[in-house]
Enzyme design. Structure first.
Site, PDB file in Angstrom:
ATOM      1  N   GLU A   6      48.895  36.367 -14.370  1.00 51.26           N
ATOM      2  CA  GLU A   6      49.718  35.772 -15.044  1.00 51.26           C
ATOM      3  C   GLU A   6      50.187  35.970 -16.218  1.00 51.26           C
ATOM      4  O   GLU A   6      50.938  35.989 -17.002  1.00 51.26           O
ATOM      5  CB  GLU A   6      48.849  34.602 -14.647  1.00 51.26           C
ATOM      6  CG  GLU A   6      48.887  34.859 -13.415  1.00 51.26           C
ATOM      7  CD  GLU A   6      48.850  33.381 -12.638  1.00 51.26           C
ATOM      8  OE1 GLU A   6      48.720  32.174 -13.607  1.00 51.26           O
ATOM      9  OE2 GLU A   6      48.956  33.045 -11.492  1.00 51.26           O
ATOM     10  N   CYS A  27      49.886  32.605   0.390  1.00 49.72           N
ATOM     11  CA  CYS A  27      48.431  32.741  -0.075  1.00 49.72           C
ATOM     12  C   CYS A  27      47.090  32.955   0.676  1.00 49.72           C
ATOM     13  O   CYS A  27      47.542  32.581   1.878  1.00 49.72           O
ATOM     14  CB  CYS A  27      48.527  30.773  -1.155  1.00 49.72           C
ATOM     15  SG  CYS A  27      46.936  30.851  -1.717  1.00 49.72           S
ATOM     16  N   ASP A  59      52.635  29.048  -2.293  1.00 49.77           N
ATOM     17  CA  ASP A  59      51.271  29.791  -2.313  1.00 49.77           C
ATOM     18  C   ASP A  59      50.530  28.472  -3.489  1.00 49.77           C
ATOM     19  O   ASP A  59      51.071  27.283  -3.755  1.00 49.77           O
ATOM     20  CB  ASP A  59      51.938  30.794  -3.410  1.00 49.77           C
ATOM     21  CG  ASP A  59      50.579  32.114  -3.672  1.00 49.77           C
ATOM     22  OD1 ASP A  59      49.468  31.735  -3.339  1.00 49.77           O
ATOM     23  OD2 ASP A  59      50.883  32.278  -5.079  1.00 49.77           O
ATOM     24  N   SER A  60      49.289  29.144  -3.887  1.00 51.89           N
ATOM     25  CA  SER A  60      48.960  28.285  -5.270  1.00 51.89           C
ATOM     26  C   SER A  60      49.487  28.160  -6.679  1.00 51.89           C
ATOM     27  O   SER A  60      49.110  27.708  -7.292  1.00 51.89           O
ATOM     28  CB  SER A  60      47.274  28.834  -5.659  1.00 51.89           C
ATOM     29  OG  SER A  60      47.565  30.102  -5.509  1.00 51.89           O
ATOM     30  N   HIS A 110      48.540  37.977  -5.715  1.00 51.76           N
ATOM     31  CA  HIS A 110      48.380  37.994  -7.664  1.00 51.76           C
ATOM     32  C   HIS A 110      47.948  40.521  -7.117  1.00 51.76           C
ATOM     33  O   HIS A 110      49.331  41.434  -8.309  1.00 51.76           O
ATOM     34  CB  HIS A 110      47.231  38.187  -8.098  1.00 51.76           C
ATOM     35  CG  HIS A 110      47.991  36.818  -9.043  1.00 51.76           C
ATOM     36  ND1 HIS A 110      47.736  35.930  -8.210  1.00 51.76           N
ATOM     37  CD2 HIS A 110      48.668  36.353 -10.241  1.00 51.76           C
ATOM     38  CE1 HIS A 110      48.340  34.625  -8.554  1.00 51.76           C
ATOM     39  NE2 HIS A 110      48.742  34.866  -9.623  1.00 51.76           N
ATOM     40  N   CYS A 169      44.768  39.203  -2.160  1.00 51.08           N
ATOM     41  CA  CYS A 169      45.027  38.437  -2.500  1.00 51.08           C
ATOM     42  C   CYS A 169      47.018  38.639  -3.418  1.00 51.08           C
ATOM     43  O   CYS A 169      46.951  39.470  -3.656  1.00 51.08           O
ATOM     44  CB  CYS A 169      43.944  37.827  -4.316  1.00 51.08           C
ATOM     45  SG  CYS A 169      44.920  36.657  -5.612  1.00 51.08           S
ATOM     46  N   GLY A 189      41.155  29.927  -5.106  1.00 54.55           N
ATOM     47  CA  GLY A 189      40.095  30.759  -5.436  1.00 54.55           C
ATOM     48  C   GLY A 189      38.657  30.675  -5.368  1.00 54.55           C
ATOM     49  O   GLY A 189      38.038  30.568  -4.745  1.00 54.55           O
TER      50      GLY A 189
END
Ligand code: DGL
Length: 271
Positions: free
Chosen positions: A155, A76, A13-14, A189, A187, A46
């Site tokens: 985050e 991701c 993932d990023s 998150h 997404c 993104g």
């Protein structure tokens, strides 16, 4: 003939968000070993161009191959939307993304064919979810909405903060007025805001987290290729990042139901 079975699954993932997908893989495939890479030096993806997202994905796959992975999951959504097709053609191991599983789950869930998709700017602009949904259900109506602030809110540990409630309202008020009955959290998150988003929409909207279906797809591929790990032992997990290893360790430890004590930092530009 069985081969390769104890080799790990590569998940990338990023940054930290893909841990929501890794968590589901660990839950559904408890015997599999996992090597996770979070590109914390170059997050967010993104807001990046397709060329760079493909370049980053290639480098990460080269790195994961040094760990002898038997399959790769692009956790991701942005990289799945923009790089999956390209890298699948370039590498000879199974590589899956989260968009096809997520779209499939939404299509099987919707009753009225009206599906909302939340994602990063790049994911929504690519219209990959829309294309995949329409390939499965030609008359589906898809409403996409980029929600970039959700990523830093998660985050920063603000999932339950009142400011997040306000941002949800700002982004999603228009979508609430539509008659979508299914919504994809497109997404990594956003599943960490799932209960807030569910509260906001109420029971009439079914929320889809692509992670669940992605882990099911991975399981099916491992079985089909006869490369599932049947060691009878719990899997081992290794974490790598391109920056800020300690912050990553804290986040991983907070969202995975295991103790995460160590993350290694590597220079991804070398791959
Ligand atoms: N992991 C990204 C995704 O799922 C979100 C964070 C980013 O923009 O890199 O699209």
């Amino acid at each position: 003939m069985e081969k390769n079975n104890t080799a790990p699954i590569g998940v990338f993932d990023s940054g930290v968000g893909g841990l929501t997908v890794a968590r589901e893989i660990m839950r559904q495939l408890p015997e599999e070993n996992v090597v996770y890479f979070g590109d914390t030096a170059r997050v967010p993806y993104g807001s990046k161009s397709k060329n760079n997202i493909i370049r980053f994905s290639r480098q990460i796959i080269h790195f994961l191959r040094t760990k002898k992975v038997k399959a790769i999951v692009i956790a991701c959504n942005t990289a799945s939307a923009l790089a999956l097709d390209t890298v699948q053609k370039e590498f000879d191991i199974p590589i899956i993304g989260v968009i096809i599983p997520g779209a499939r789950a939404a299509v099987s869930e919707t009753r009225n064919g009206k599906i909302g998709v939340l994602g990063t700017e790049a994911t929504i602009k690519s219209e990959t979810y829309t294309k995949v949904i329409r390939s499965l259900k030609a008359d589906a109506e898809v409403v996409g909405k980029p929600c970039p602030l959700f990523v830093p809110l998660v985050e920063e540990g603000f999932a339950k903060h009142r400011i997040t409630e306000e941002v949800i309202d700002i982004y999603l008020a228009d979508m609430k007025k539509t008659d979508i009955d299914t919504m994809i959290l497109g997404c990594t998150h956003y599943p960490l805001l799932r209960s807030r988003i569910m509260e906001y929409f109420g029971e009439k909207v079914h929320i889809v987290n692509p992670a669940y279906e992605t882990a099911m797809d991975l399981k099916a591929i491992l079985k089909e290729r006869n490369i599932a790990n049947h060691s009878g032992e719990p899997g081992t997990y290794d974490f790598y990042v391109s920056d800020a290893a300690e912050k990553f360790t804290r986040f991983a430890d907070s969202i995975l139901p295991y103790d995460v004590t160590k993350t290694k930092q590597i220079n991804i530009e070398e791959y």
